[in-house]
Write an enzyme that holds these catalytic residues in place. Sequence first.
Site, PDB file in Angstrom:
ATOM      1  N   LYS A   1       2.066   9.008   0.199  1.00  0.00           N
ATOM      2  CA  LYS A   1       1.206   9.095   1.374  1.00  0.00           C
ATOM      3  C   LYS A   1      -0.252   8.860   1.020  1.00  0.00           C
ATOM      4  CE  LYS A   1       2.225  13.972   2.069  1.00  0.00           C
ATOM      5  NZ  LYS A   1       1.785  14.880   1.008  1.00  0.00           N
TER       6      LYS A   1
ATOM      7  N   LYS B   1       6.414   4.569  -6.699  1.00  0.00           N
ATOM      8  CA  LYS B   1       6.890   5.450  -5.633  1.00  0.00           C
ATOM      9  C   LYS B   1       6.051   5.255  -4.354  1.00  0.00           C
ATOM     10  CE  LYS B   1       5.608   9.763  -5.111  1.00  0.00           C
ATOM     11  NZ  LYS B   1       5.477  11.125  -4.567  1.00  0.00           N
TER      12      LYS B   1
ATOM     13  N   LYS C   1      -2.105  12.394 -11.372  1.00  0.00           N
ATOM     14  CA  LYS C   1      -3.213  12.775 -10.481  1.00  0.00           C
ATOM     15  C   LYS C   1      -4.537  12.892 -11.231  1.00  0.00           C
ATOM     16  CE  LYS C   1      -0.787  14.173  -6.486  1.00  0.00           C
ATOM     17  NZ  LYS C   1      -0.633  14.969  -5.290  1.00  0.00           N
TER      18      LYS C   1
HETATM   19  P1  ATP Z   1       0.853  12.594  -2.477  1.00  0.00           P
HETATM   20  O1  ATP Z   1       0.958  11.138  -2.719  1.00  0.00           O
HETATM   21  O2  ATP Z   1      -0.266  12.996  -1.559  1.00  0.00           O
HETATM   22  O3  ATP Z   1       0.945  13.426  -3.708  1.00  0.00           O
HETATM   23  P2  ATP Z   1       3.624  12.578  -1.622  1.00  0.00           P
HETATM   24  O4  ATP Z   1       3.841  11.483  -0.647  1.00  0.00           O
HETATM   25  O5  ATP Z   1       4.137  12.394  -2.990  1.00  0.00           O
HETATM   26  O6  ATP Z   1       2.115  13.005  -1.618  1.00  0.00           O
HETATM   27  P3  ATP Z   1       4.387  15.363  -1.341  1.00  0.00           P
HETATM   28  O7  ATP Z   1       3.750  16.259  -0.350  1.00  0.00           O
HETATM   29  O8  ATP Z   1       3.945  15.485  -2.748  1.00  0.00           O
HETATM   30  O9  ATP Z   1       4.239  13.856  -0.921  1.00  0.00           O
HETATM   31  O10 ATP Z   1       5.958  15.488  -1.261  1.00  0.00           O
HETATM   32  C1  ATP Z   1       6.691  16.098  -0.239  1.00  0.00           C
HETATM   33  C2  ATP Z   1       8.159  15.905  -0.462  1.00  0.00           C
HETATM   34  O11 ATP Z   1       8.519  14.545  -0.253  1.00  0.00           O
HETATM   35  C3  ATP Z   1       8.646  16.248  -1.867  1.00  0.00           C
HETATM   36  O12 ATP Z   1       9.917  16.847  -1.804  1.00  0.00           O
HETATM   37  C4  ATP Z   1       8.745  14.904  -2.535  1.00  0.00           C
HETATM   38  O13 ATP Z   1       9.698  14.889  -3.585  1.00  0.00           O
HETATM   39  C5  ATP Z   1       9.208  14.028  -1.388  1.00  0.00           C
HETATM   40  N1  ATP Z   1       8.796  12.647  -1.572  1.00  0.00           N
HETATM   41  C6  ATP Z   1       7.520  12.190  -1.684  1.00  0.00           C
HETATM   42  N2  ATP Z   1       7.502  10.844  -1.837  1.00  0.00           N
HETATM   43  C7  ATP Z   1       8.806  10.449  -1.837  1.00  0.00           C
HETATM   44  C8  ATP Z   1       9.459   9.175  -1.959  1.00  0.00           C
HETATM   45  N3  ATP Z   1       8.759   8.057  -2.110  1.00  0.00           N
HETATM   46  N4  ATP Z   1      10.805   9.139  -1.889  1.00  0.00           N
HETATM   47  C9  ATP Z   1      11.522  10.273  -1.718  1.00  0.00           C
HETATM   48  N5  ATP Z   1      10.979  11.500  -1.610  1.00  0.00           N
HETATM   49  C10 ATP Z   1       9.642  11.601  -1.659  1.00  0.00           C
END
Ligand code: ATP
Length: 331
Positions: free
Chosen positions: A198, A195, A113
């Site tokens: 969002k 990965k 980040k």
């Molecule tokens: P950002 O990209 O804004 O950091 P993010 O999509 O990684 O967000 P988070 O809010 O950080 O989402 O994560 C929420 C939950 O979803 C956490 O438990 C995280 O491990 C899970 N998660 C996020 N992305 C994935 C993915 N690609 N596959 C499986 N689990 C995920």
Amino acid sequence: MERKAMYSAVQPSGNLTIGNYTGAIRNWVRMQNDFDCFYAIANMHAITVRQDPAELRRRTLELAALYIACGLDPEKCTLYVQSHVPAHAELAWVLNTFTYVGEMERMTQFKDKSQKHADNINMGLMDYPVLMAADILLYQADLVPVGVDQKQHVEITRDIANRFNNLYGETFRVPEPYILKEGAKIMSLQDPLKKMSKSDENPNASVALADDRDTVIRKFKRAVTDSDNEICVSDEKPGITNLLNIYAAFRGCTVAEAEKEFAGKGYGEFKLAVGETVADVLAPVQQKQKQLLAEKDYLAGVLKAGAERAFKAARKTLSKVYRKIGFYQGE
Ligand code: ATP
Ligand code: LTN
């Protein structure tokens, strides 16, 4: 016997993806009958990256509706907004004094980040794991259901808890990550070595839980795959492996079963099946969420009741911590 406790949260920082669903929320639903579950909307974590205030407020309510639409029952588990319970910030401050700067600098998410938001490497971004440790430890959670990317944060939570317990005696339960194999790491549809996230700028890289049927099917059709035509799991075929994983997670089968089902079939047919399967799961969730968002009073009531329950549980731990470290709390 005392029931085990479970804690998790998602940030209201963007449109949730199918990764957030399979890695986190879906698994929360499965546990709500057997555990004392606390599920938060992590708005305090979300502001470590600049947010638009009106959007953050809107997303908070949308996420509450989504939790319920995905199957979380507010009668069975505690759903609340992190900032409604001041103990999170209070415990995070104490835990800061048991956490080393070097540890935080080494966190993978902080490094990622910091690169992505080079113009705003704020203290909160670095302190993010300590706030997360405070979340988890306040509720004496045994298990933390998250995707693979959050494992490191649960591990540092364990280190901080052990460090405190060793100095002051048993205070925190030491939590374990709860990570299911299928769907714990969904990769980007455009770069299957990255990965799915969002906050990806490329809209075709991720499938949002809010995407309509045609969009879902189109995104899977365009998913990057390799040029041969065999549908199997392999390190050389990250795109197909990812699609098999997604299919298995949404179909409720194992990856091996998915491989068998599509053996000898072509990519076109396979991608369409993945798209349709995902869209079939999303449609009722979207409908329910829309319905709930029209009932703002109901949602506000759920979050208020949740915050009250969470407040009580959290206060108990915080008060214990304050006693141990020597904060005067009156007689
Ligand atoms: P950002 O990209 O804004 O950091 P993010 O999509 O990684 O967000 P988070 O809010 O950080 O989402 O994560 C929420 C939950 O979803 C956490 O438990 C995280 O491990 C899970 N998660 C996020 N992305 C994935 C993915 N690609 N596959 C499986 N689990 C995920
Ligand atoms: N950092 C998490 C969200 C989160 C969380 C938590 C997850 C905040 N507090 C406590 C588990 C337990 C993320 O998914 N990015």
